[in-house]
Write an enzyme that holds these catalytic residues in place. Structure first.
Site, PDB file in Angstrom:
ATOM      1  N   LEU A 114       0.859  -1.186   0.000  1.00 22.04           N
ATOM      2  CA  LEU A 114       0.000   0.000   0.000  1.00 22.04           C
ATOM      3  C   LEU A 114       0.892   1.231   0.000  1.00 22.04           C
ATOM      4  CD1 LEU A 114      -2.792  -0.847   2.626  1.00 22.04           C
ATOM      5  CD2 LEU A 114      -2.847  -1.142   0.149  1.00 22.04           C
ATOM      6  N   GLY A 115       0.679   2.109  -0.960  1.00 24.33           N
ATOM      7  CA  GLY A 115       1.503   3.298  -1.068  1.00 24.33           C
ATOM      8  C   GLY A 115       0.975   4.458  -0.250  1.00 24.33           C
ATOM      9  N   SER A 142       5.814  -1.203  -0.595  1.00 19.15           N
ATOM     10  CA  SER A 142       5.367  -0.550  -1.819  1.00 19.15           C
ATOM     11  C   SER A 142       6.488   0.249  -2.483  1.00 19.15           C
ATOM     12  CB  SER A 142       4.200   0.392  -1.511  1.00 19.15           C
ATOM     13  OG  SER A 142       3.835   1.134  -2.659  1.00 19.15           O
ATOM     14  N   GLN A 164       7.667  -4.397  -3.973  1.00 17.82           N
ATOM     15  CA  GLN A 164       6.788  -4.215  -5.123  1.00 17.82           C
ATOM     16  C   GLN A 164       7.425  -3.228  -6.095  1.00 17.82           C
ATOM     17  OE1 GLN A 164       4.004  -1.219  -4.817  1.00 17.82           O
ATOM     18  NE2 GLN A 164       2.431  -2.140  -6.088  1.00 17.82           N
ATOM     19  N   TYR A 166       6.715  -0.961  -9.404  1.00 15.66           N
ATOM     20  CA  TYR A 166       5.952  -0.380 -10.500  1.00 15.66           C
ATOM     21  C   TYR A 166       6.965  -0.128 -11.617  1.00 15.66           C
ATOM     22  CZ  TYR A 166       1.677   0.518  -7.816  1.00 15.66           C
ATOM     23  OH  TYR A 166       0.526   0.378  -7.094  1.00 15.66           O
ATOM     24  N   HIS A 346      -6.244  -5.107  -8.029  1.00  9.74           N
ATOM     25  CA  HIS A 346      -5.811  -3.877  -7.348  1.00  9.74           C
ATOM     26  C   HIS A 346      -6.884  -3.375  -6.383  1.00  9.74           C
ATOM     27  CE1 HIS A 346      -2.105  -1.471  -7.889  1.00  9.74           C
ATOM     28  NE2 HIS A 346      -2.770  -0.528  -7.270  1.00  9.74           N
ATOM     29  N   ARG A 349      -9.357  -0.806  -7.705  1.00  9.51           N
ATOM     30  CA  ARG A 349      -8.931   0.580  -7.889  1.00  9.51           C
ATOM     31  C   ARG A 349      -8.570   0.930  -9.326  1.00  9.51           C
ATOM     32  NH1 ARG A 349      -7.317   3.549  -3.727  1.00  9.51           N
ATOM     33  NH2 ARG A 349      -5.320   4.256  -4.597  1.00  9.51           N
ATOM     34  N   GLY A 379     -10.702  -7.797  -1.862  1.00 12.93           N
ATOM     35  CA  GLY A 379     -11.938  -8.156  -1.179  1.00 12.93           C
ATOM     36  C   GLY A 379     -11.752  -8.828   0.160  1.00 12.93           C
ATOM     37  N   ARG A 381     -11.296  -9.131   3.873  1.00 10.20           N
ATOM     38  CA  ARG A 381     -11.525  -8.245   5.014  1.00 10.20           C
ATOM     39  C   ARG A 381     -11.350  -8.951   6.349  1.00 10.20           C
ATOM     40  NH1 ARG A 381     -10.851  -5.361   1.588  1.00 10.20           N
ATOM     41  NH2 ARG A 381     -12.046  -3.597   0.807  1.00 10.20           N
TER      42      ARG A 381
END
Length: 449
Positions: A114-115, A142, A164, A166, A346, A349, A379, A381
């Site tokens: 998570l960024g 991230s 991670q 990008y 994602h 998102r 999804g 939780r």
């Protein structure tokens, strides 16, 4: 054969009986009026985070693409499966451990990347890394972290980490980031494939807010020598070219928010200017140039399967491809030599009305047939969600937004409580299904609703 993970305080042993201890600790503390730092219920946790965070931070963390139908579909997919209880079996001792990337892990959870989590708490990635290490859960750091990877390593040296990536438009930058990841003790590289274009994120657009334009979430870049050189080259560009760039951009009104953004960018410019002085950094062109350089090189829509071979030249770490949803792409990932695949949309998102990840997990797992590990997210939780995903073929399950909510509500302790609660519910659900280990989880533990 997998090796045992060696961490302080033996988190593998600590994971055994976690549900019993978690409930006991909560109820015993309740005698004196002490309640959990973060809500245990997933919806209540999100509501508490909404109150704790700024409107911009909550929108960035909680939001999805478009009308957020993919976010809803990811959750709805879990409702199509039911755990089948099997009583009268000896489940007094349960084992949550799994083999993942050649290491015996104490639990099947990993923390998803998570960024920009400085939006949730000032300790950001440092707090998450420490919490994850305390529970023996790997943390996927991230590329858009708020803290350089080397500082995260130093904050939790015994923790398990992946990095991670990008895929930037600069191969030199990609290579530098992966060299640093390997040198800082990361165990694998998670190449995110589904963000070569930024999704249409309506909550952020309504607020006209992208944290990267405020120099947030670019610590991996501003601390990188290749990126620093790119920034210096940008600053050395001709005055005429710079003027054209300014003229081409929409004018920025001098408002209190604009001034605050400028100060924030200046504060984060120390890695580039070598000066901690906000006044000096406000005068320097480097911090602002870093933001513009990041926006230019962040990703490339030209990335193809053929490009992935370059990563093998940049690092010897295992490569996990994240953002796989189509079964054909899972097979293509194997053909490309991936060491693992990460099924993800994602968290909803990127594409509105995308395919829910849980719906494709069984098919992908069948086609992969155990040749490489499968990480699953989007999804998830709570612990019962993890049980369903593991039963449908996931090797490991990645938790995302919930730990960010815990961070926003109660910092490092909040992250630890959220992860602990998910693990405790997973453990209880496993036992109530009549099973004693993650290895026993398969489709027979479920019923289609």
């Amino acid at each position: 054969m997998a090796q045992s993970i060696d961490a302080p305080d033996d988190p593998a042993a600590a994971s055994r009986g976690i549900s019993r201890r978690t409930q006991s600790d909560i109820y015993r503390a309740g005698i004196s009026g002490t309640r959990p730092r973060v809500p245990v219920d997933a919806d209540a946790l999100e509501a508490a985070a909404r109150k704790a965070l700024s409107a911009e931070a909550f929108a960035y963390i909680a939001g999805g693409a478009g009308a957020e139908r993919t976010v809803a579909a990811n959750r709805a997919a879990f409702a199509r499966w039911q755990v089948w209880p099997r009583p009268l079996r000896d489940v007094s001792s349960r084992d949550l451990s799994i083999d993942f990337l050649g290491v015996r892990r104490p639990t099947p959870l990993v923390l998803a990347p998570l960024g920009v989590i400085e939006m949730a708490h000032a300790d950001a990635d440092l707090a998450v890394a420490r919490a994850a290490a305390s529970l023996g859960v790997p943390y996927t750091l991230s590329n858009q972290a708020s803290v350089p990877m080397e500082e995260v390593r130093d904050a939790a040296p015994a923790g398990s980490r992946m990095f991670q990536l990008y895929w930037s438009s600069s191969d030199e930058l990609n290579a530098s980031l992966l060299r640093r990841a390997e040198a800082s003790g990361c165990e694998a590289v998670v190449v995110t494939l589904d963000t070569h274009l930024l999704g249409w994120r309506t909550r952020d657009l309504d607020l006209a807010y992208l944290p990267f334009t405020r120099a947030m979430g670019i610590a991996q870049y501003s601390s990188d020598p290749v990126f620093q050189q790119l920034v210096r080259e940008r600053v050395r560009a001709s005055a005429a070219s710079a003027a054209e760039a300014v003229d081409a951009a929409p004018p920025v009104r001098l408002t209190p928010k604009a001034v605050a953004a400028g100060v924030r960018i200046a504060r984060k410019g120390a890695a580039l200017t070598g000066s901690p002085s906000v006044r000096e950094n406000l005068r320097s062109p480097l911090p602002r140039a870093a933001v513009e350089t990041f926006l230019d090189v962040f990703s490339t829509p030209a990335l193809t399967w053929d490009d992935l071979a370059k990563a093998r030249q940049w690092t010897s770490l295992p490569l996990i491809l994240k953002g796989i949803v189509h079964p054909d792409d899972a097979i293509r990932a194997l053909d490309a030599g991936a060491d693992g695949i990460w099924i993800s949309n994602h968290g909803g998102r990127q594409i509105d009305q995308s395919v829910p990840t849980l719906d494709v997990l069984p098919t992908i797992a069948e086609r992969i047939a155990g040749r490489v590990p499968i990480v699953f997210d989007s999804g998830v939780r709570q612990g019962s969600d993890a049980v369903i995903a593991l039963a449908l073929g996931a090797t490991a399950v990645a938790l995302g937004r919930p730990y960010a909510y815990g961070l926003g509500v109660a910092g490092e302790a909040g992250v630890a409580e959220v992860v602990r609660n998910v693990l405790a519910e997973l453990d209880i659900t496993l036992g109530l299904a009549g099973l004693t280990s993650i290895a026993e989880l398969d489709r027979h533990a479920l019923r289609e609703a």
